[in-house]
Design an enzyme around this catalytic site. Structure first.
Site, PDB file in Angstrom:
ATOM      1  N   ASP A  36      34.149  36.080  33.144  1.00 28.04           N
ATOM      2  CA  ASP A  36      33.066  36.296  32.190  1.00 28.04           C
ATOM      3  C   ASP A  36      33.444  37.460  31.285  1.00 28.04           C
ATOM      4  O   ASP A  36      34.042  38.438  31.733  1.00 28.04           O
ATOM      5  CB  ASP A  36      31.766  36.618  32.924  1.00 28.04           C
ATOM      6  CG  ASP A  36      31.379  35.518  33.896  1.00 28.04           C
ATOM      7  OD1 ASP A  36      31.224  34.370  33.441  1.00 28.04           O
ATOM      8  OD2 ASP A  36      31.265  35.789  35.105  1.00 28.04           O
ATOM      9  N   ASP A  85      22.717  42.486  37.824  1.00 26.34           N
ATOM     10  CA  ASP A  85      22.037  42.547  39.113  1.00 26.34           C
ATOM     11  C   ASP A  85      22.578  43.652  40.027  1.00 26.34           C
ATOM     12  O   ASP A  85      21.910  44.642  40.280  1.00 26.34           O
ATOM     13  CB  ASP A  85      22.000  41.171  39.808  1.00 26.34           C
ATOM     14  CG  ASP A  85      23.334  40.439  39.790  1.00 26.34           C
ATOM     15  OD1 ASP A  85      24.346  41.042  39.389  1.00 26.34           O
ATOM     16  OD2 ASP A  85      23.367  39.254  40.196  1.00 26.34           O
ATOM     17  N   ASP A  95      35.803  32.531  38.278  1.00 26.19           N
ATOM     18  CA  ASP A  95      35.817  32.322  36.827  1.00 26.19           C
ATOM     19  C   ASP A  95      35.819  33.690  36.141  1.00 26.19           C
ATOM     20  O   ASP A  95      35.680  34.716  36.797  1.00 26.19           O
ATOM     21  CB  ASP A  95      34.611  31.505  36.374  1.00 26.19           C
ATOM     22  CG  ASP A  95      33.306  32.013  36.963  1.00 26.19           C
ATOM     23  OD1 ASP A  95      33.143  33.253  37.053  1.00 26.19           O
ATOM     24  OD2 ASP A  95      32.451  31.205  37.335  1.00 26.19           O
TER      25      ASP A  95
HETATM   26  P1  ATP Z   1      30.729  34.343  40.893  1.00 24.68           P
HETATM   27  O1  ATP Z   1      31.144  33.845  39.542  1.00 24.68           O
HETATM   28  O2  ATP Z   1      31.828  34.657  41.807  1.00 24.68           O
HETATM   29  O3  ATP Z   1      29.663  33.495  41.506  1.00 24.68           O
HETATM   30  P2  ATP Z   1      29.596  36.488  39.356  1.00 24.68           P
HETATM   31  O4  ATP Z   1      29.188  37.852  39.744  1.00 24.68           O
HETATM   32  O5  ATP Z   1      30.637  36.360  38.299  1.00 24.68           O
HETATM   33  O6  ATP Z   1      30.010  35.765  40.679  1.00 24.68           O
HETATM   34  P3  ATP Z   1      27.978  34.852  37.641  1.00 24.68           P
HETATM   35  O7  ATP Z   1      26.830  33.991  38.014  1.00 24.68           O
HETATM   36  O8  ATP Z   1      29.218  34.236  37.131  1.00 24.68           O
HETATM   37  O9  ATP Z   1      28.280  35.734  38.933  1.00 24.68           O
HETATM   38  O10 ATP Z   1      27.419  35.922  36.606  1.00 24.68           O
HETATM   39  C1  ATP Z   1      28.259  36.809  35.913  1.00 24.68           C
HETATM   40  C2  ATP Z   1      27.627  38.173  35.830  1.00 24.68           C
HETATM   41  O11 ATP Z   1      26.378  38.091  35.118  1.00 24.68           O
HETATM   42  C3  ATP Z   1      27.247  38.783  37.174  1.00 24.68           C
HETATM   43  O12 ATP Z   1      28.329  39.464  37.753  1.00 24.68           O
HETATM   44  C4  ATP Z   1      26.142  39.739  36.773  1.00 24.68           C
HETATM   45  O13 ATP Z   1      26.663  40.910  36.211  1.00 24.68           O
HETATM   46  C5  ATP Z   1      25.416  38.960  35.688  1.00 24.68           C
HETATM   47  N1  ATP Z   1      24.316  38.141  36.237  1.00 24.68           N
HETATM   48  C6  ATP Z   1      24.375  36.836  36.598  1.00 24.68           C
HETATM   49  N2  ATP Z   1      23.193  36.402  37.068  1.00 24.68           N
HETATM   50  C7  ATP Z   1      22.357  37.440  37.014  1.00 24.68           C
HETATM   51  C8  ATP Z   1      20.979  37.636  37.331  1.00 24.68           C
HETATM   52  N3  ATP Z   1      20.246  36.645  37.837  1.00 24.68           N
HETATM   53  N4  ATP Z   1      20.453  38.871  37.122  1.00 24.68           N
HETATM   54  C9  ATP Z   1      21.193  39.860  36.597  1.00 24.68           C
HETATM   55  N5  ATP Z   1      22.480  39.747  36.287  1.00 24.68           N
HETATM   56  C10 ATP Z   1      23.074  38.556  36.467  1.00 24.68           C
HETATM   57 MG    MG Z   2      31.338  34.572  37.409  1.00 20.84          MG
END
Ligand code: ATP
Ligand code: MG
Length: 439
Positions: free
Chosen positions: A67, A148, A65
């Protein structure tokens, strides 16, 4: 007190990587994400693609996805997009909806690891260091540093096609390292789910968890019990239904993280109960996902809790309960205990029970039974589960094949199969050892 005297484990500086020095190609970014970025920019706001979207593209993978991070407030974003919804009470984000695609737009947030902020009403931590509220807006750099992992803190700018890196994320990406930004223990205490995210990304990206990021996990794993069970349920699904479930299970076990998620299963396995069925189920699930097929949470949960169910079922039989009531009792017990760790919505626990109960019905095929079982709404899932049990070597193969043929056969074929069963009986295998007595 100013923040100057604070110990920072690493000093970061902002780096800008121009378009000819990175691999982010605009063509992989979804049209909708680009639309949102452009509209925000044209309205005079800063807006960047961030997180998994940038990380995955730089690794040559297709993002799940997209963001977006912006300096526009949620209300301002909402006003710009008629097709948007404000989500969340405490921490508000905006979902911009394009049919099935959802673009998540988040306003830059303040630095989450600043202990000086503890007095601030909008940023509260509990006695365990758990971040209870995180509603302070900040600038782009602060937004980067409260994320994170370093590889999750890369920003892509659609105006000049540059990538902006505040935390040496590019270097870690190149070395395939997962590194928490800031002090790992503090960051895990703020949000223990980050331990699960470490495992999930390590499995998905085939990255190493860098030593300092890895070190506190075993000790801090029990903190996950402070996390609401519904959030853990969501995390479990992300761990096991993204196509890297087997690798995730491997790492969860390695880091002592299976225990807080599936306490009974972890205990059963530690006591010698085989986990072959879980591994087999996750392997199959991964394969299905990579083939574009769907997987259901109840099937995953039926597999994840199977070792716990076996232990409880056996214990009850050992205490003299008949096999059927023992199974029912065990099912209730295992689910009842599991929902204290991770929630299981009713729409999933029901079918999960049925998969388990059908395991006892599948061997009983005489008379009309096979037809009744075949009509059961959960037959297909139970049959798949049976095949997994056979593949895992838990039961002798044969029954699965019988059901495969039964499904494929026409009416006459089915009658014939059942007649053969009747003459041969369910104790076919045992009888065969004796000389045939066609009596
Ligand atoms: P994917 O969507 O492939 O699972 P992602 O890295 O995009 O991986 P998301 O859960 O969509 O993960 O979150 C988007 C972004 O928000 C992350 O890349 C990170 O920068 C931030 N983020 C999400 N959850 C946390 C958390 N628990 N603590 C700190 N930052 C977070
Ligand atoms: Mg994501």
């Amino acid at each position: 007190m100013s923040g100057n005297g604070k110990k920072k484990p690493r000093v970061y500086s902002r780096q800008v990587i121009p378009r000819d020095q990175h691999t982010v190609s605009r063509s992989i970014i979804s049209e909708q994400a680009k639309k949102v970025l452009n509209r925000l920019n044209n309205a005079g706001f800063e807006a960047y693609l961030v997180g998994g979207g940038v990380r995955d593209i730089m690794l040559g993978q297709k993002p799940k996805d997209f963001d977006i991070a912006t300096d526009a407030t949620p209300e301002e974003v909402h006003e710009l997009f008629r097709n948007s919804r404000l989500i969340g009470r405490r921490f508000r984000i905006v979902h911009v909806l394009f049919g099935r695609e959802v673009i998540e737009v988040t306003t830059f947030r303040g630095n989450a690891s600043d202990p000086d902020d503890d007095q601030d009403d909008d940023r509260k931590t509990s006695e365990h260091g758990l971040l209870l509220r995180d509603n302070v807006y900040g600038n782009m750099e602060e937004d980067a540093l409260r994320r994170d992992f370093t590889v999750n803190a890369l920003y892509y700018c659609i105006k000049d096609f540059s990538v902006i890196d505040f935390a040496n994320g590019i270097e870690d990406l190149r070395n395939r390292q997962l590194r928490l930004i800031g002090d790992p223990e503090t960051r895990y205490r703020e949000d223990p789910v980050r331990m699960l995210r470490a495992v999930r990304f390590a499995a998905k990206l085939d990255f190493e968890i860098e030593p300092a990021t890895e070190a506190p996990i075993l000790t801090l794993a029990p903190l996950l019990s402070h996390i609401p069970s519904a959030r853990l349920f969501e995390e479990v699904l992300k761990l096991f239904s993204a196509g890297y479930g087997a690798a995730s299970f491997e790492r969860l076990t390695h880091y002592g993280l299976l225990e807080p998620l599936f306490p009974e299963t972890a205990r059963a396995i530690a006591a010698g109960e085989p986990d072959a069925l879980i591994r087999q189920a996750l392997d199959n699930t991964d394969r299905r996902i990579h083939q574009g097929k769907s997987v259901t949470p109840y099937f995953l949960y039926a597999a994840m809790l199977w070792p716990a169910l076996q232990v409880e079922w056996r214990r009850r039989q050992d205490e003299g309960e008949p096999i059927q009531p023992a199974l029912h009792g065990a099912i209730g017990k295992v689910i009842g205990r599991q929902v204290q760790a991770t929630a299981i919505p009713k729409r999933f626990s029901g079918p999960m029970k049925e998969i388990w109960e059908l395991q006892m019905r599948l061997p009983r095929r005489q008379g009309k039974r096979a037809f009744v079982t075949l009509e059961h709404p959960r037959f297909r899932a139970a049959y798949d589960f049976l095949l997994v049990r056979e593949d895992a070597g838990e039961i002798e193969p044969g029954l699965g094949q019988w059901w495969t043929e039964f499904q494929e056969a026409d009416d006459r074929g089915r009658e014939k199969m059942l007649t053969e069963l009747d003459s041969d009986g369910p104790r076919k295998r045992k009888r065969r050892r004796k000389p045939a007595s066609n009596g």
